[in-house]
Design a protein around this motif. Sequence first.
Motif, PDB file in Angstrom:
ATOM      1  N   GLU A 172      43.471 -37.352  -2.182  1.00 61.27           N
ATOM      2  CA  GLU A 172      44.560 -36.393  -2.000  1.00 61.27           C
ATOM      3  C   GLU A 172      45.645 -36.899  -1.038  1.00 61.27           C
ATOM      4  OE1 GLU A 172      43.284 -32.416  -1.122  1.00 61.27           O
ATOM      5  OE2 GLU A 172      41.330 -32.728  -2.057  1.00 61.27           O
ATOM      6  N   ILE A 173      45.409 -38.022  -0.401  1.00 57.42           N
ATOM      7  CA  ILE A 173      46.380 -38.545   0.558  1.00 57.42           C
ATOM      8  C   ILE A 173      47.546 -39.190  -0.196  1.00 57.42           C
ATOM      9  CG2 ILE A 173      46.742 -40.121   2.497  1.00 57.42           C
ATOM     10  CD1 ILE A 173      43.763 -39.992   3.069  1.00 57.42           C
ATOM     11  N   PRO A 174      48.765 -38.814   0.080  1.00 59.53           N
ATOM     12  CA  PRO A 174      49.927 -39.447  -0.571  1.00 59.53           C
ATOM     13  C   PRO A 174      49.964 -40.944  -0.277  1.00 59.53           C
ATOM     14  CG  PRO A 174      50.569 -37.441   0.572  1.00 59.53           C
ATOM     15  CD  PRO A 174      49.165 -37.730   0.999  1.00 59.53           C
ATOM     16  N   GLN A 175      50.491 -41.710  -1.201  1.00 59.79           N
ATOM     17  CA  GLN A 175      50.529 -43.169  -1.057  1.00 59.79           C
ATOM     18  C   GLN A 175      51.307 -43.593   0.179  1.00 59.79           C
ATOM     19  OE1 GLN A 175      48.619 -45.023  -3.043  1.00 59.79           O
ATOM     20  NE2 GLN A 175      49.094 -46.737  -1.672  1.00 59.79           N
ATOM     21  N   GLU A 176      52.392 -42.914   0.464  1.00 59.69           N
ATOM     22  CA  GLU A 176      53.187 -43.232   1.649  1.00 59.69           C
ATOM     23  C   GLU A 176      52.364 -43.053   2.920  1.00 59.69           C
ATOM     24  OE1 GLU A 176      57.143 -41.610   4.064  1.00 59.69           O
ATOM     25  OE2 GLU A 176      56.651 -40.786   2.085  1.00 59.69           O
ATOM     26  N   ALA A 177      51.572 -41.968   2.957  1.00 65.23           N
ATOM     27  CA  ALA A 177      50.721 -41.709   4.122  1.00 65.23           C
ATOM     28  C   ALA A 177      49.616 -42.752   4.227  1.00 65.23           C
ATOM     29  CB  ALA A 177      50.123 -40.311   4.043  1.00 65.23           C
ATOM     30  N   LYS A 178      49.088 -43.202   3.078  1.00 60.69           N
ATOM     31  CA  LYS A 178      48.043 -44.229   3.101  1.00 60.69           C
ATOM     32  C   LYS A 178      48.573 -45.512   3.737  1.00 60.69           C
ATOM     33  CE  LYS A 178      45.002 -42.946  -0.742  1.00 60.69           C
ATOM     34  NZ  LYS A 178      44.433 -43.375  -2.050  1.00 60.69           N
ATOM     35  N   SER A 179      49.804 -45.853   3.405  1.00 62.03           N
ATOM     36  CA  SER A 179      50.393 -47.052   3.975  1.00 62.03           C
ATOM     37  C   SER A 179      50.511 -46.930   5.497  1.00 62.03           C
ATOM     38  CB  SER A 179      51.774 -47.296   3.354  1.00 62.03           C
ATOM     39  OG  SER A 179      52.402 -48.404   3.951  1.00 62.03           O
ATOM     40  N   SER A 180      50.947 -45.759   5.972  1.00 58.67           N
ATOM     41  CA  SER A 180      51.068 -45.536   7.418  1.00 58.67           C
ATOM     42  C   SER A 180      49.710 -45.542   8.087  1.00 58.67           C
ATOM     43  CB  SER A 180      51.781 -44.205   7.677  1.00 58.67           C
ATOM     44  OG  SER A 180      53.092 -44.200   7.159  1.00 58.67           O
ATOM     45  N   LEU A 181      48.731 -44.919   7.431  1.00 58.02           N
ATOM     46  CA  LEU A 181      47.378 -44.866   7.996  1.00 58.02           C
ATOM     47  C   LEU A 181      46.752 -46.256   8.064  1.00 58.02           C
ATOM     48  CD1 LEU A 181      46.010 -41.633   6.264  1.00 58.02           C
ATOM     49  CD2 LEU A 181      46.449 -41.931   8.710  1.00 58.02           C
ATOM     50  N   ASN A 182      46.970 -47.080   7.050  1.00 55.62           N
ATOM     51  CA  ASN A 182      46.407 -48.431   7.069  1.00 55.62           C
ATOM     52  C   ASN A 182      47.072 -49.300   8.137  1.00 55.62           C
ATOM     53  OD1 ASN A 182      44.453 -48.075   5.117  1.00 55.62           O
ATOM     54  ND2 ASN A 182      45.803 -48.649   3.423  1.00 55.62           N
ATOM     55  N   SER A 183      48.348 -49.063   8.378  1.00 55.76           N
ATOM     56  CA  SER A 183      49.013 -49.768   9.471  1.00 55.76           C
ATOM     57  C   SER A 183      48.397 -49.370  10.807  1.00 55.76           C
ATOM     58  CB  SER A 183      50.508 -49.436   9.456  1.00 55.76           C
ATOM     59  OG  SER A 183      51.160 -50.044  10.554  1.00 55.76           O
ATOM     60  N   PHE A 184      48.116 -48.077  10.955  1.00 57.03           N
ATOM     61  CA  PHE A 184      47.430 -47.598  12.162  1.00 57.03           C
ATOM     62  C   PHE A 184      46.048 -48.229  12.270  1.00 57.03           C
ATOM     63  CE2 PHE A 184      44.119 -44.862  13.809  1.00 57.03           C
ATOM     64  CZ  PHE A 184      44.583 -44.557  15.074  1.00 57.03           C
ATOM     65  N   GLN A 185      45.318 -48.269  11.152  1.00 58.70           N
ATOM     66  CA  GLN A 185      43.959 -48.814  11.150  1.00 58.70           C
ATOM     67  C   GLN A 185      43.933 -50.261  11.616  1.00 58.70           C
ATOM     68  OE1 GLN A 185      42.688 -51.295   8.916  1.00 58.70           O
ATOM     69  NE2 GLN A 185      40.587 -51.184   9.761  1.00 58.70           N
ATOM     70  N   GLN A 186      44.910 -51.047  11.187  1.00 56.13           N
ATOM     71  CA  GLN A 186      44.972 -52.453  11.590  1.00 56.13           C
ATOM     72  C   GLN A 186      45.181 -52.586  13.097  1.00 56.13           C
ATOM     73  OE1 GLN A 186      48.009 -54.316   9.218  1.00 56.13           O
ATOM     74  NE2 GLN A 186      46.891 -54.031   7.291  1.00 56.13           N
ATOM     75  N   ARG A 187      46.051 -51.749  13.637  1.00 58.33           N
ATOM     76  CA  ARG A 187      46.302 -51.802  15.085  1.00 58.33           C
ATOM     77  C   ARG A 187      45.076 -51.355  15.870  1.00 58.33           C
ATOM     78  NH1 ARG A 187      49.616 -48.345  17.047  1.00 58.33           N
ATOM     79  NH2 ARG A 187      49.850 -47.013  15.214  1.00 58.33           N
ATOM     80  N   PHE A 188      44.435 -50.286  15.398  1.00 57.75           N
ATOM     81  CA  PHE A 188      43.258 -49.787  16.110  1.00 57.75           C
ATOM     82  C   PHE A 188      42.093 -50.770  15.996  1.00 57.75           C
ATOM     83  CE2 PHE A 188      39.414 -47.209  16.683  1.00 57.75           C
ATOM     84  CZ  PHE A 188      39.717 -46.603  17.886  1.00 57.75           C
ATOM     85  N   ASP A 189      41.934 -51.363  14.820  1.00 58.45           N
ATOM     86  CA  ASP A 189      40.854 -52.336  14.622  1.00 58.45           C
ATOM     87  C   ASP A 189      41.054 -53.543  15.535  1.00 58.45           C
ATOM     88  OD1 ASP A 189      38.507 -53.304  12.961  1.00 58.45           O
ATOM     89  OD2 ASP A 189      39.927 -54.915  12.580  1.00 58.45           O
ATOM     90  N   ARG A 190      42.289 -53.998  15.677  1.00 56.87           N
ATOM     91  CA  ARG A 190      42.581 -55.134  16.565  1.00 56.87           C
ATOM     92  C   ARG A 190      42.291 -54.765  18.015  1.00 56.87           C
ATOM     93  NH1 ARG A 190      46.968 -56.285  14.450  1.00 56.87           N
ATOM     94  NH2 ARG A 190      48.393 -55.058  15.762  1.00 56.87           N
ATOM     95  N   PHE A 191      42.701 -53.560  18.410  1.00 53.86           N
ATOM     96  CA  PHE A 191      42.437 -53.118  19.781  1.00 53.86           C
ATOM     97  C   PHE A 191      40.932 -53.014  20.037  1.00 53.86           C
ATOM     98  CE2 PHE A 191      41.243 -49.506  22.464  1.00 53.86           C
ATOM     99  CZ  PHE A 191      41.783 -49.893  23.676  1.00 53.86           C
ATOM    100  N   ALA A 192      40.203 -52.375  19.117  1.00 58.20           N
ATOM    101  CA  ALA A 192      38.760 -52.192  19.299  1.00 58.20           C
ATOM    102  C   ALA A 192      38.048 -53.534  19.388  1.00 58.20           C
ATOM    103  CB  ALA A 192      38.190 -51.362  18.151  1.00 58.20           C
ATOM    104  N   GLY A 193      38.479 -54.502  18.561  1.00 55.85           N
ATOM    105  CA  GLY A 193      37.860 -55.824  18.584  1.00 55.85           C
ATOM    106  C   GLY A 193      38.127 -56.559  19.883  1.00 55.85           C
TER     107      GLY A 193
END
Length: 244
Positions: free
Chosen positions: A193-214
Amino acid sequence: MRWGTVSGLAGVPVAEEEKKSSSLEHLKILLPALSLIAYIVTQLSKHRTESKLLLGLTLVLLVGAYYPTVSRRLLLLLERRKDDAVARNAFPKFREMVHRFGEFIDSRTDNTLHAIVPNEIFRHRADGPAAFRIPNRELWHGWWTYFWQRIDREHHTMDEMRAALMEFHLLVGSYANYCVSPIFDAPSNVKAEIPQEAKSSLNSFQQRFDRFAGEYGQFAKSLSESRPALHGLPYWISSPKPLA
């Protein structure tokens, strides 16, 4: 452990090992004191040879009685200084990581979860999935603000550093569990149900958070292995996979 009673206080339990330890402590004081008294007596009676022997015996007894305790305390002091030096050296990097986490809960940017969810998901569907109704940003921002202000005022000893590392891990881990995971680990039908535009923003967030957590995990792991006082320090932070 065997138990006895305190002399004169029937029925009060005390470990026999404690009574033995107390007797040894008394003996450590008594023997040098007796030797010193004997030395004084021989000095007064002008027995020079015996006096010198008793003086030597007194010194030997004093060293034997107190050297282990003094040595142990010196070693503890040296270890404490080493611990504090490690804490002081690690603090600038730790402070940097703490401030980097603030980027994920900053109300002034539009790339945080608390900006993406209402602006790109609920804007299109006010009745969006319940899994996306994450806790209010102020809950994390207030905790984070008071945390970094407090650690900036501390002296950065090992005790303070260990407590700060534990609390920060709890802060970031709670944010990951209650804000990040419910969205990225939601069931497939909910994520659809997540709009494609929101998925792109969320994945950008995920990359930043994953880098920080690592990066934080590597820092905390290395620190936990640097000194015995930090052994067992938690360092792993859950980071979800990107949305498909």
